[in-house]
Design a protein around this motif. Structure first.
Motif, PDB file in Angstrom:
ATOM      1  N   UNK A  25      24.635  -5.638  30.894  1.00  0.00           N
ATOM      2  CA  UNK A  25      24.736  -7.045  30.691  1.00  0.00           C
ATOM      3  C   UNK A  25      26.116  -7.405  31.461  1.00  0.00           C
ATOM      4  N   UNK A  26      27.246  -6.250  31.821  1.00  0.00           N
ATOM      5  CA  UNK A  26      28.308  -6.686  32.305  1.00  0.00           C
ATOM      6  C   UNK A  26      28.086  -6.512  33.728  1.00  0.00           C
ATOM      7  N   UNK A  38      35.631 -13.323  41.058  1.00  0.00           N
ATOM      8  CA  UNK A  38      36.827 -12.767  40.331  1.00  0.00           C
ATOM      9  C   UNK A  38      37.361 -11.500  40.459  1.00  0.00           C
ATOM     10  N   UNK A  39      36.319 -10.925  41.310  1.00  0.00           N
ATOM     11  CA  UNK A  39      36.775  -9.413  41.871  1.00  0.00           C
ATOM     12  C   UNK A  39      37.840  -9.363  42.953  1.00  0.00           C
ATOM     13  N   UNK A  40      38.995  -8.640  42.662  1.00  0.00           N
ATOM     14  CA  UNK A  40      39.907  -8.236  43.680  1.00  0.00           C
ATOM     15  C   UNK A  40      40.569  -7.005  43.740  1.00  0.00           C
ATOM     16  N   UNK A 128      39.872  -5.042  40.080  1.00  0.00           N
ATOM     17  CA  UNK A 128      40.361  -6.110  38.941  1.00  0.00           C
ATOM     18  C   UNK A 128      38.964  -7.054  38.870  1.00  0.00           C
ATOM     19  N   UNK A 129      38.634  -7.508  37.674  1.00  0.00           N
ATOM     20  CA  UNK A 129      37.413  -8.354  37.451  1.00  0.00           C
ATOM     21  C   UNK A 129      37.350  -8.755  36.308  1.00  0.00           C
ATOM     22  N   UNK A 134      36.387 -11.529  29.606  1.00  0.00           N
ATOM     23  CA  UNK A 134      37.494 -10.285  29.548  1.00  0.00           C
ATOM     24  C   UNK A 134      38.012  -9.941  31.075  1.00  0.00           C
ATOM     25  N   UNK A 135      39.347  -9.390  31.201  1.00  0.00           N
ATOM     26  CA  UNK A 135      39.724  -9.138  32.410  1.00  0.00           C
ATOM     27  C   UNK A 135      39.770  -7.572  32.351  1.00  0.00           C
ATOM     28  N   UNK A 136      38.920  -6.948  33.360  1.00  0.00           N
ATOM     29  CA  UNK A 136      38.836  -5.480  33.507  1.00  0.00           C
ATOM     30  C   UNK A 136      39.599  -4.853  34.584  1.00  0.00           C
TER      31      UNK A 136
END
Length: 182
Positions: A25-26, A38-40, A128-129, A134-136
């Motif tokens: 699901x993630x 949100x990915x960087x 980072x995403x 949640x920030x991973x």
């Protein structure tokens, strides 16, 4: 191995890692939903601590205790735990000395688990995403693989520190005793 720099290759490496280490699901939220925006990625000089434990698959309570201890020690030494799978852990640190202290503390706390710990330093790509509210953050590229190889070279119950990490911290050396002196 060259550091990963191409954005498409970074996305592919992140996709593979999320797919294999986190719930499906993630991955779905991240790559098929709005999470992709949100990915960087960032390049940083980091020290990684990789730990492998010889835990049987049916040792759920032991793994839960091991996981709690990992989280406690990573927080205590200002490290960031990577999402991990059964009996494996990876933590990133800005401070090499803190990473070494965490690796040694983890080994002391893991008595009887046959833990192998490896500590390496070098240039690392962090992804980072944001997913599931949640920030991973997860390291990609050669350094996590190198940390796993260094840990695999450790004896069960041991810690192996790479030369560049060892050279950047003041590692306590055993005191020599002179013959006849206490």
């Amino acid at each position: 191995m060259e550091p990963i720099t191409d954005h498409a290759l970074l996305l592919e490496a992140l996709s593979d890692k999320v797919l294999h280490q986190l719930p499906p699901s993630v991955w779905k939220d991240l790559f098929l939903g709005e999470g992709r925006n949100s990915i960087h990625f960032e390049q940083r000089q980091l020290t990684l601590v990789h730990a492998d434990a010889a835990l049987p698959a049916d040792e759920g309570a032991t793994w839960a205790a091991f996981r709690r201890e990992l989280q406690r020690l990573a927080a205590r030494y200002h490290g960031r735990l990577d999402p991990y799978v059964h009996a494996t852990a990876l933590a990133t640190f800005e401070d090499p000395a803190a990473a070494v202290r965490m690796g040694m503390a983890l080994q002391r706390a893991a008595t009887g688990l046959g833990l192998r710990v490896g500590v390496v330093s070098g240039r690392c790509t962090l992804a980072f995403f944001r997913a599931r509210g949640r920030l991973w953050c997860t390291p990609l590229g050669a350094q996590p693989q190198r940390a796993a190889r260094v840990a695999a070279s450790a004896a069960a119950g041991g810690v192996v520190i790479s030369p560049e990490t060892y050279g950047s911290v003041d590692v306590p050396r055993p005191r020599r005793r002179l013959a006849g002196l206490p």
